[in-house]
Design a protein around this motif. Structure first.
Motif, PDB file in Angstrom:
ATOM      1  N   GLN A  49       0.829  -1.208   0.000  1.00 32.27           N
ATOM      2  CA  GLN A  49       0.000   0.000   0.000  1.00 32.27           C
ATOM      3  C   GLN A  49       0.866   1.263   0.000  1.00 32.27           C
ATOM      4  O   GLN A  49       0.549   2.251  -0.667  1.00 32.27           O
ATOM      5  N   ALA A  52       2.140   1.699  -3.464  1.00 36.80           N
ATOM      6  CA  ALA A  52       1.058   2.198  -4.317  1.00 36.80           C
ATOM      7  C   ALA A  52       0.850   3.693  -4.121  1.00 36.80           C
ATOM      8  O   ALA A  52       0.666   4.442  -5.094  1.00 36.80           O
ATOM      9  N   ILE A  70       0.838   1.308 -15.541  1.00 37.27           N
ATOM     10  CA  ILE A  70       0.203   0.362 -14.618  1.00 37.27           C
ATOM     11  C   ILE A  70       1.066  -0.901 -14.524  1.00 37.27           C
ATOM     12  O   ILE A  70       1.299  -1.429 -13.441  1.00 37.27           O
ATOM     13  N   PHE A 108      -4.636  -6.498  -5.000  1.00 36.54           N
ATOM     14  CA  PHE A 108      -5.785  -5.822  -5.591  1.00 36.54           C
ATOM     15  C   PHE A 108      -6.107  -4.511  -4.877  1.00 36.54           C
ATOM     16  O   PHE A 108      -6.490  -3.527  -5.513  1.00 36.54           O
ATOM     17  N   ALA A 109      -5.926  -4.477  -3.577  1.00 34.33           N
ATOM     18  CA  ALA A 109      -6.120  -3.226  -2.847  1.00 34.33           C
ATOM     19  C   ALA A 109      -5.088  -2.189  -3.265  1.00 34.33           C
ATOM     20  O   ALA A 109      -5.399  -0.995  -3.383  1.00 34.33           O
ATOM     21  N   SER A 110      -3.855  -2.623  -3.523  1.00 35.22           N
ATOM     22  CA  SER A 110      -2.819  -1.669  -3.923  1.00 35.22           C
ATOM     23  C   SER A 110      -3.059  -1.127  -5.328  1.00 35.22           C
ATOM     24  O   SER A 110      -2.776   0.029  -5.603  1.00 35.22           O
ATOM     25  N   ILE A 111      -3.584  -1.969  -6.214  1.00 33.69           N
ATOM     26  CA  ILE A 111      -3.910  -1.488  -7.566  1.00 33.69           C
ATOM     27  C   ILE A 111      -4.988  -0.414  -7.482  1.00 33.69           C
ATOM     28  O   ILE A 111      -4.899   0.632  -8.138  1.00 33.69           O
ATOM     29  N   THR A 112      -5.986  -0.662  -6.652  1.00 32.02           N
ATOM     30  CA  THR A 112      -7.058   0.316  -6.475  1.00 32.02           C
ATOM     31  C   THR A 112      -6.524   1.621  -5.907  1.00 32.02           C
ATOM     32  O   THR A 112      -6.845   2.708  -6.410  1.00 32.02           O
ATOM     33  N   LEU A 113      -5.714   1.541  -4.864  1.00 31.88           N
ATOM     34  CA  LEU A 113      -5.140   2.741  -4.259  1.00 31.88           C
ATOM     35  C   LEU A 113      -4.254   3.476  -5.252  1.00 31.88           C
ATOM     36  O   LEU A 113      -4.321   4.706  -5.375  1.00 31.88           O
ATOM     37  N   LEU A 115      -4.348   3.479  -8.584  1.00 30.43           N
ATOM     38  CA  LEU A 115      -5.138   4.129  -9.631  1.00 30.43           C
ATOM     39  C   LEU A 115      -5.889   5.345  -9.095  1.00 30.43           C
ATOM     40  O   LEU A 115      -5.977   6.380  -9.774  1.00 30.43           O
ATOM     41  N   LEU A 116      -6.418   5.243  -7.882  1.00 33.19           N
ATOM     42  CA  LEU A 116      -7.123   6.369  -7.279  1.00 33.19           C
ATOM     43  C   LEU A 116      -6.199   7.556  -7.061  1.00 33.19           C
ATOM     44  O   LEU A 116      -6.514   8.684  -7.455  1.00 33.19           O
ATOM     45  N   THR A 119      -4.911   9.070 -10.443  1.00 36.38           N
ATOM     46  CA  THR A 119      -5.958   9.840 -11.123  1.00 36.38           C
ATOM     47  C   THR A 119      -6.237  11.152 -10.410  1.00 36.38           C
ATOM     48  O   THR A 119      -6.350  12.209 -11.051  1.00 36.38           O
TER      49      THR A 119
END
Length: 127
Positions: A49, A52, A70, A108-113, A115-116, A119
């Motif tokens: 995290q 990320a 990515i 998967f949580a790190s990919i979400t963080l 990208l958020l 962005t």
């Protein structure tokens, strides 16, 4: 192996009594430390995290665009996680569920963080 089990039992007893925290900063870099699956999973999750967050801030502020970044993030993140548990901690993957299970911790949580943050920083800084 018996010595590690004794250390684990001693650590567990101390942790249950509340005298000693089960996770110390020195343990993070000790290849002789005894880890259970939940502790190691938590550490790997939070390392991922942090990676990320840093990459998202960096990618958004530079500004970088495109799907290749990515993939670069995934390579960096997975490389750091693998290097940490294989090289620094010298953990045997088979003890923790086989190949890839440790590498997937927090993915998967790190990919979400990532990208958020990427962005948001990109949008706020460049629009």
């Amino acid at each position: 192996m018996a010595m590690k089990l004794k250390k684990a039992a001693k650590s567990s007893a101390k942790h249950q009594s509340g005298h000693v925290s089960s996770l110390k900063l020195a343990k993070l870099f000790d290849p002789e430390a005894v880890w259970d699956k939940d502790q190691l999973g938590d550490v790997l999750h939070w390392i991922r995290q942090i990676v990320a967050l840093v990459c998202g801030l960096l990618w958004g502020s530079i500004p970088l665009v495109g799907g290749i970044w990515i993939v670069v993030f995934l390579l960096i993140s997975s490389g750091i996680i693998y290097g940490y548990y294989a090289t620094i901690l010298k953990v045997d993957e088979e003890e923790f569920g086989g190949h890839g299970s440790l590498l997937q911790e927090g993915l998967f949580a790190s990919i979400t963080l990532f990208l958020l943050v990427w962005t948001l920083v990109y949008s706020l800084a460049h629009f």
